[in-house]
Design a protein around this motif. Structure first.
Motif, PDB file in Angstrom:
ATOM      1  N   GLN A 425       0.821  -1.197   0.000  1.00 27.78           N
ATOM      2  CA  GLN A 425       0.000   0.000   0.000  1.00 27.78           C
ATOM      3  C   GLN A 425       0.859   1.252   0.000  1.00 27.78           C
ATOM      4  O   GLN A 425       0.549   2.234  -0.677  1.00 27.78           O
ATOM      5  N   LEU A 426       1.952   1.206   0.790  1.00 29.53           N
ATOM      6  CA  LEU A 426       2.858   2.355   0.826  1.00 29.53           C
ATOM      7  C   LEU A 426       3.484   2.588  -0.542  1.00 29.53           C
ATOM      8  O   LEU A 426       3.591   3.738  -1.011  1.00 29.53           O
ATOM      9  N   MET A 427       3.877   1.490  -1.209  1.00 26.67           N
ATOM     10  CA  MET A 427       4.467   1.628  -2.540  1.00 26.67           C
ATOM     11  C   MET A 427       3.446   2.228  -3.507  1.00 26.67           C
ATOM     12  O   MET A 427       3.786   3.104  -4.318  1.00 26.67           O
ATOM     13  N   ILE A 443       6.466  15.052  -2.680  1.00 26.96           N
ATOM     14  CA  ILE A 443       6.598  13.585  -2.715  1.00 26.96           C
ATOM     15  C   ILE A 443       7.529  13.101  -1.615  1.00 26.96           C
ATOM     16  O   ILE A 443       7.235  12.145  -0.888  1.00 26.96           O
ATOM     17  N   LEU A 444       8.653  13.783  -1.446  1.00 23.07           N
ATOM     18  CA  LEU A 444       9.621  13.375  -0.412  1.00 23.07           C
ATOM     19  C   LEU A 444       9.027  13.548   0.978  1.00 23.07           C
ATOM     20  O   LEU A 444       9.186  12.665   1.848  1.00 23.07           O
ATOM     21  N   ASN A 445       8.349  14.662   1.235  1.00 18.98           N
ATOM     22  CA  ASN A 445       7.754  14.900   2.554  1.00 18.98           C
ATOM     23  C   ASN A 445       6.713  13.841   2.891  1.00 18.98           C
ATOM     24  O   ASN A 445       6.656  13.337   4.022  1.00 18.98           O
ATOM     25  N   ALA A 446       5.866  13.502   1.934  1.00 20.50           N
ATOM     26  CA  ALA A 446       4.839  12.488   2.174  1.00 20.50           C
ATOM     27  C   ALA A 446       5.464  11.113   2.383  1.00 20.50           C
ATOM     28  O   ALA A 446       5.026  10.336   3.239  1.00 20.50           O
ATOM     29  N   THR A 447       6.535  10.813   1.642  1.00 18.55           N
ATOM     30  CA  THR A 447       7.159   9.497   1.740  1.00 18.55           C
ATOM     31  C   THR A 447       7.790   9.284   3.103  1.00 18.55           C
ATOM     32  O   THR A 447       7.606   8.226   3.739  1.00 18.55           O
ATOM     33  N   VAL A 448       8.562  10.265   3.608  1.00 20.18           N
ATOM     34  CA  VAL A 448       9.224  10.074   4.905  1.00 20.18           C
ATOM     35  C   VAL A 448       8.200   9.942   6.025  1.00 20.18           C
ATOM     36  O   VAL A 448       8.411   9.192   6.994  1.00 20.18           O
ATOM     37  N   LYS A 449       7.075  10.631   5.926  1.00 17.34           N
ATOM     38  CA  LYS A 449       6.041  10.507   6.966  1.00 17.34           C
ATOM     39  C   LYS A 449       5.402   9.122   6.932  1.00 17.34           C
ATOM     40  O   LYS A 449       5.201   8.491   7.982  1.00 17.34           O
ATOM     41  N   GLU A 450       5.066   8.626   5.746  1.00 19.22           N
ATOM     42  CA  GLU A 450       4.455   7.304   5.626  1.00 19.22           C
ATOM     43  C   GLU A 450       5.401   6.228   6.145  1.00 19.22           C
ATOM     44  O   GLU A 450       4.989   5.296   6.840  1.00 19.22           O
ATOM     45  N   VAL A 451       6.703   6.339   5.821  1.00 17.47           N
ATOM     46  CA  VAL A 451       7.677   5.343   6.266  1.00 17.47           C
ATOM     47  C   VAL A 451       7.831   5.382   7.782  1.00 17.47           C
ATOM     48  O   VAL A 451       7.902   4.342   8.448  1.00 17.47           O
ATOM     49  N   ARG A 459      12.641   8.735  13.451  1.00 22.19           N
ATOM     50  CA  ARG A 459      12.928   9.749  12.439  1.00 22.19           C
ATOM     51  C   ARG A 459      13.193   9.070  11.105  1.00 22.19           C
ATOM     52  O   ARG A 459      13.812   7.994  11.060  1.00 22.19           O
ATOM     53  N   VAL A 460      12.732   9.687  10.001  1.00 24.60           N
ATOM     54  CA  VAL A 460      13.070   9.251   8.647  1.00 24.60           C
ATOM     55  C   VAL A 460      13.491  10.495   7.868  1.00 24.60           C
ATOM     56  O   VAL A 460      12.802  11.531   7.923  1.00 24.60           O
ATOM     57  N   ILE A 461      14.639  10.405   7.143  1.00 27.99           N
ATOM     58  CA  ILE A 461      15.140  11.560   6.404  1.00 27.99           C
ATOM     59  C   ILE A 461      15.538  11.136   4.996  1.00 27.99           C
ATOM     60  O   ILE A 461      15.755   9.946   4.712  1.00 27.99           O
ATOM     61  N   VAL A 462      15.611  12.138   4.109  1.00 31.83           N
ATOM     62  CA  VAL A 462      16.214  11.981   2.785  1.00 31.83           C
ATOM     63  C   VAL A 462      17.430  12.898   2.746  1.00 31.83           C
ATOM     64  O   VAL A 462      17.319  14.117   2.980  1.00 31.83           O
ATOM     65  N   LYS A 472      23.136  17.550   2.471  1.00 28.93           N
ATOM     66  CA  LYS A 472      22.138  18.237   3.285  1.00 28.93           C
ATOM     67  C   LYS A 472      20.881  17.384   3.334  1.00 28.93           C
ATOM     68  O   LYS A 472      20.621  16.561   2.442  1.00 28.93           O
ATOM     69  N   ILE A 473      20.119  17.588   4.404  1.00 31.93           N
ATOM     70  CA  ILE A 473      18.843  16.879   4.582  1.00 31.93           C
ATOM     71  C   ILE A 473      17.759  17.681   3.885  1.00 31.93           C
ATOM     72  O   ILE A 473      17.529  18.848   4.208  1.00 31.93           O
ATOM     73  N   VAL A 474      17.054  17.045   2.931  1.00 30.83           N
ATOM     74  CA  VAL A 474      16.058  17.762   2.128  1.00 30.83           C
ATOM     75  C   VAL A 474      14.626  17.391   2.517  1.00 30.83           C
ATOM     76  O   VAL A 474      13.690  18.064   2.107  1.00 30.83           O
ATOM     77  N   ALA A 475      14.436  16.332   3.309  1.00 30.03           N
ATOM     78  CA  ALA A 475      13.089  15.954   3.762  1.00 30.03           C
ATOM     79  C   ALA A 475      13.224  15.202   5.074  1.00 30.03           C
ATOM     80  O   ALA A 475      14.163  14.409   5.244  1.00 30.03           O
ATOM     81  N   GLU A 476      12.268  15.423   6.014  1.00 35.28           N
ATOM     82  CA  GLU A 476      12.351  14.792   7.326  1.00 35.28           C
ATOM     83  C   GLU A 476      10.957  14.653   7.935  1.00 35.28           C
ATOM     84  O   GLU A 476      10.096  15.519   7.772  1.00 35.28           O
ATOM     85  N   SER A 477      10.751  13.529   8.663  1.00 36.37           N
ATOM     86  CA  SER A 477       9.579  13.346   9.512  1.00 36.37           C
ATOM     87  C   SER A 477      10.085  12.782  10.830  1.00 36.37           C
ATOM     88  O   SER A 477      10.719  11.716  10.845  1.00 36.37           O
ATOM     89  N   VAL A 478       9.827  13.484  11.945  1.00 36.80           N
ATOM     90  CA  VAL A 478      10.422  13.118  13.222  1.00 36.80           C
ATOM     91  C   VAL A 478       9.342  13.114  14.297  1.00 36.80           C
ATOM     92  O   VAL A 478       8.418  13.933  14.284  1.00 36.80           O
ATOM     93  N   GLN A 479       9.481  12.153  15.239  1.00 33.40           N
ATOM     94  CA  GLN A 479       8.553  12.082  16.353  1.00 33.40           C
ATOM     95  C   GLN A 479       8.781  13.265  17.295  1.00 33.40           C
ATOM     96  O   GLN A 479       9.915  13.742  17.444  1.00 33.40           O
ATOM     97  N   PRO A 480       7.736  13.773  17.963  1.00 31.27           N
ATOM     98  CA  PRO A 480       7.914  14.867  18.922  1.00 31.27           C
ATOM     99  C   PRO A 480       8.887  14.460  20.030  1.00 31.27           C
ATOM    100  O   PRO A 480       8.896  13.318  20.495  1.00 31.27           O
ATOM    101  N   GLY A 481       9.717  15.405  20.426  1.00 28.04           N
ATOM    102  CA  GLY A 481      10.678  15.150  21.498  1.00 28.04           C
ATOM    103  C   GLY A 481      12.086  14.879  21.014  1.00 28.04           C
ATOM    104  O   GLY A 481      13.029  14.909  21.810  1.00 28.04           O
ATOM    105  N   TRP A 482      12.244  14.601  19.716  1.00 26.18           N
ATOM    106  CA  TRP A 482      13.577  14.358  19.164  1.00 26.18           C
ATOM    107  C   TRP A 482      14.006  15.553  18.322  1.00 26.18           C
ATOM    108  O   TRP A 482      13.176  16.277  17.778  1.00 26.18           O
ATOM    109  N   LYS A 483      15.315  15.740  18.238  1.00 32.11           N
ATOM    110  CA  LYS A 483      15.891  16.902  17.577  1.00 32.11           C
ATOM    111  C   LYS A 483      15.540  16.894  16.083  1.00 32.11           C
ATOM    112  O   LYS A 483      15.594  15.874  15.417  1.00 32.11           O
ATOM    113  N   VAL A 484      15.166  18.069  15.588  1.00 32.61           N
ATOM    114  CA  VAL A 484      14.855  18.226  14.173  1.00 32.61           C
ATOM    115  C   VAL A 484      16.162  18.479  13.418  1.00 32.61           C
ATOM    116  O   VAL A 484      16.946  19.352  13.792  1.00 32.61           O
TER     117      VAL A 484
END
Length: 815
Positions: A425-427, A443-451, A459-462, A472-484
């Motif tokens: 489904q994710l694919m 696309i990158l923002n949505a992908t890191v959040k889904e993963v 945390r998931v980054i591109v 450089k980090i171009v996309a990120e989704s991180v749980q609250p409480g962890w460094k961005v």
């Protein structure tokens, strides 16, 4: 006449004393005489006030035995709480009208004491009277009150005697009745019962049900002892011991012996009682032989079923109606870890499901016994959580059989399939986003959040490489409480010094603990900046060259676990690796999209130039239509001026017809130069305006000719519009000129519709009709000849005429 507030209760109590209309009694007569002597009056009475009369129980100086209640003064006396004294009745305004005669003499003086019972009811009075004016001393008043109390005391004694007599009569009657009733009840009871003496067990009485059940006659019971009917004579000692301790014994199973030697089982109750002044035992029994036989059979069946259940590879539990577990098989004991005794002595169910809400839902599911299977998370005795599935079956006696099985393998398979489905489904989601959007960042923002949500990581980054292998980090989704990390400047020289060369070859890594993976110091320091304890890393490789003969390293897709080290599963790394492919596609598509955007910008410039040129052309065409319209109107005006100089009607008519034809063409150009679409004409509006102008030109009297239009909104080009306008002008004008007589009121209908690719136009009137000898190929009418040529040559269509109640022209041509 005033009445006491409790008049009904007072009268009811008076009648209970049974004093009214009784014979004279010496005690009352003595008290009355004593009252007359003390007060020195000729008259003294003890009276009782009934509903309609005042009756004298005892009297002195009076011959009457009663007076109407309205005349006697006892009615007034019972309303008092103390003595009532009237010194002179004739002079008292309250009682002057109540004066009365006794023994044919008028009574002038009255003094009465109310006879008030202990219940507070005034039944009558003790009164003295005289025929002359009198005054009563205080001493005499006190004596009179004491005498009244003696009257009341004697009344109460008499009432108590009456009550005692009635009670004795009732008791004696009840005793006789109860004995007879007891025997009737005993005989009517539809169960066997027997009464035996406590001391020796001799049977004192038995009902007919007992004799029938034991197959005995009355003679058989003479000098028969209770122990003789027990299959085990020693039962008598056990029963007597229990009775001595508890006073009664209920629901006791005993096997009895009949008179013919046969046996039966009965449930029995024993109770002490006094029977004809003898200490006895009442024995009541109910035959349960069938139930006992059924219990034996059921016990045999239960043993058989338990032996079967023991070999079935399912967990089976029998639950009573009160919700307690009665029995479990060996399978449930071995799987869940609790013994049968533990199920029977404590609430093991609450230990299997410790959460109160979850426990209550399990209880409700068990009690519903709806036959459906339900998957449960069951806590074993050793603390492990086991996946189980249960169903429940309710038995006729209210008990519930719970049937369960271990579904751990099935659940593992389901979880594996679910994880695979989630990955797929994710694919699909990522692929869909790529198809729906060409914005790489979205696309990158949505992908890191889904993963991140799917893998449940912190945390998931591109990470994107530059040409010098800095990044450089171009996309990120991180749980609250962890460094961005998004937007943070990263100083990393590891890749610039050659580290990570394996990523060029498509290598992927699953690092459970960064301190045990052999990473370089610079790499560990970088990960420590963002609290990383474990990570997954896959490269993002782009195909290069026209034939895609090689691949270049664009960046990395990375999942971080920050809370603790983590043992990664193979499918998690595979998921990340699979996602790198659509991300690479999205990157390449984004690059292509940017190139296309540049080309599109150039095309848009050219399109603007073309639109500008087209706009100029449209303005020119509108101007042409405007000028044509003006020129045609000038010609129409010249024809009008010319017709005004002529006197011959035929010439004037000819010029007017030519003028109408020019007006119909002019009207088309007017509509075209005011229309937003200069190449098409809305024929509905045009036809209506044309027909209206023709009516005006012929100066038709209002109301004489009724015009009806039924025209579909159809756009026609200029040539077709002009041809239709000329045709309508000719046929409509002919109808106005020739179809109707001078006094006739007529109707002309114009209709135009489209059927598929064919347009049908109808001009119809209800006039005198067209001559049958009309020949389109040889006619002297210029108008009809013009119509025929326009239909067949200009419109490339056909025309037919119908002569029914007027004339109908049906014209069809292709659009």
């Amino acid at each position: 006449m005033l009445l006491p507030e409790n008049e009904n209760q007072r009268l009811e109590l008076l009648h209970q004393y049974l004093i009214l209309d009784t014979q004279p009694e010496a005690v009352f007569d003595d008290l009355v005489q004593l009252a007359a002597d003390i007060c020195e009056t000729p008259i003294a009475v003890v009276s009782f006030v009934d509903s309609e009369r005042e009756w004298f129980k005892s009297k002195v100086g009076v011959t009457e035995s009663e007076l109407p209640r309205s005349m006697g003064f006892g009615t007034h006396t019972i309303l008092q709480s103390e003595i009532l004294i009237i010194s002179d009745i004739l002079q008292d305004d309250n009682y002057a009208k109540k004066s009365f005669f006794l023994s044919k003499k008028q009574v002038r003086f009255y003094a009465g004491i109310p006879l008030i019972t202990s219940d507070g009811f005034a039944l009558g009075s003790l009164a003295v009277m005289d025929f002359v004016l009198r005054h009563l001393s205080l001493k005499a008043q006190a004596s009179l009150q004491r005498l009244a109390r003696q009257v009341i005391r004697h009344l109460e004694l008499q009432r108590q005697k009456i009550i005692n007599i009635k009670e004795c009569e009732r008791t004696e009657h009840a005793l006789k009745t109860s004995k007879a009733r007891l025997r009737e009840i005993i005989e009517a009871i539809p169960v066997p019962l027997v009464i035996s003496r406590v001391t020796d067990g001799l049977i004192l009485y038995s009902n007919s049900e007992f004799m029938q059940k034991f197959r005995l006659t009355t003679n058989d019971l003479v000098n028969r002892y209770i122990s003789e009917i027990y299959q085990n004579p020693n039962e008598q000692k056990t029963i007597l011991a229990t009775l001595a301790q508890n006073g009664s014994l209920e629901n006791y199973d005993i096997q009895f012996k009949r008179g013919d030697g046969t046996f039966f089982w009965a449930i029995t109750s024993f109770q002490y009682l006094n029977f004809h002044n003898e200490y006895a035992i009442l024995t009541v029994l109910y035959d349960i032989t069938e139930r006992k036989n059924f219990e034996v059979k059921l016990q045999e069946e239960n043993s058989f079923l338990q032996s079967i259940f023991a070999g079935i590879p399912l967990m089976i539990a029998l639950v009573n109606t009160d919700g307690k577990v009665h029995w479990v098989n060996q399978e449930i004991q071995s799987i869940l870890g609790y013994s049968l005794e533990e199920y029977q002595t404590r609430n093991v169910l609450a230990e299997l499901y410790p959460d109160p809400e979850y426990y209550q839902s399990v209880v409700n599911f068990m009690q519903s016994a709806d036959g459906y299977w339900r998957d449960l998370r069951t806590k074993l005795r050793d603390g492990r959580i086991l996946d189980t599935s249960w169903t429940n079956v309710k038995l006729p006696n209210g008990q519930v059989i719970g049937i369960g099985k271990d579904i751990t393998e099935r659940k593992q398979t389901e979880r594996t399939l679910k994880a695979q489905a989630e990955r797929e489904q994710l694919m699909r989601t990522v692929a869909q986003r790529i198809h729906q959007s060409l914005n790489l960042q979205d696309i990158l923002n949505a992908t890191v959040k889904e993963v991140k949500d799917l893998l449940q990581v912190d945390r998931v980054i591109v990470y994107q490489f530059a040409a010098d292998m800095s990044g450089k980090i171009v996309a990120e989704s991180v749980q609250p409480g962890w460094k961005v990390s998004l937007g943070v400047d990263i100083e990393d020289t590891c890749f610039q010094t050659g580290a990570g060369a394996d990523y060029y070859l498509g290598r992927k890594r699953a690092i459970a603990n960064i301190y045990e993976a052999g990473l370089t110091d610079c790499h560990i320091q970088l990960l420590e900046q963002f609290d990383v304890k474990a990570n997954l890393v896959v490269p993002i490789l782009l195909e290069v060259g026209e034939e895609f003969t090689g691949r270049s390293l664009w960046g990395l897709l990375i999942a971080h676990q920050c809370s603790t080290p983590r043992e990664w599963k193979k499918h998690e790394l595979d998921l990340l690796d699979q996602l790198s492919i659509p991300i690479a596609i999205a990157i390449q598509q984004s690059s292509i999209f940017q190139q296309a955007q540049s080309e599109l910008a150039e095309r848009q410039k050219a399109e603007i130039q073309l639109r500008s040129a087209l706009a100029e052309k449209e303005v020119l065409l509108k101007e042409i239509h405007h000028r044509v319209k003006n020129n045609l109107q000038i010609v129409s005006g010249l024809l009008l001026l010319q017709s005004q100089t002529l006197k011959e009607p035929e010439l004037i008519r000819t010029l007017r017809e030519s003028q109408n034809r020019i007006e119909s063409i002019s009207l088309i150009h007017k509509n075209l130069y005011t229309s937003p679409n200069i190449g098409q004409l809305n024929i509905a509006e045009y036809i209506y305006n044309l027909a209206t102008s023709i009516l005006i030109s012929y100066q038709i009297q209002p109301g004489k000719i009724n015009l009806e239009t039924n025209i579909q909104a159809i756009n026609l080009n200029v040539d077709q519009a002009i041809a239709c306008g000329l045709i309508i002008n000719e046929l409509f004008s002919n109808a106005l000129k020739h179809a109707f007589k001078e006094s006739q009121i007529g109707k002309i209908m114009i209709a135009l519709h489209r059927f598929d690719n064919t347009i049908e136009m109808i001009i119809q009137d209800n006039g005198v009709g067209l001559s049958d000898d009309i020949n389109w190929n040889n006619t002297n009418s210029l108008g009809l000849s013009l119509v025929y040529d326009l239909v067949t040559e200009q419109l490339e269509g056909t025309i037919t005429i119908e002569r029914l109640h007027g004339t109908l022209f049906r014209i069809q041509f292709p659009q």
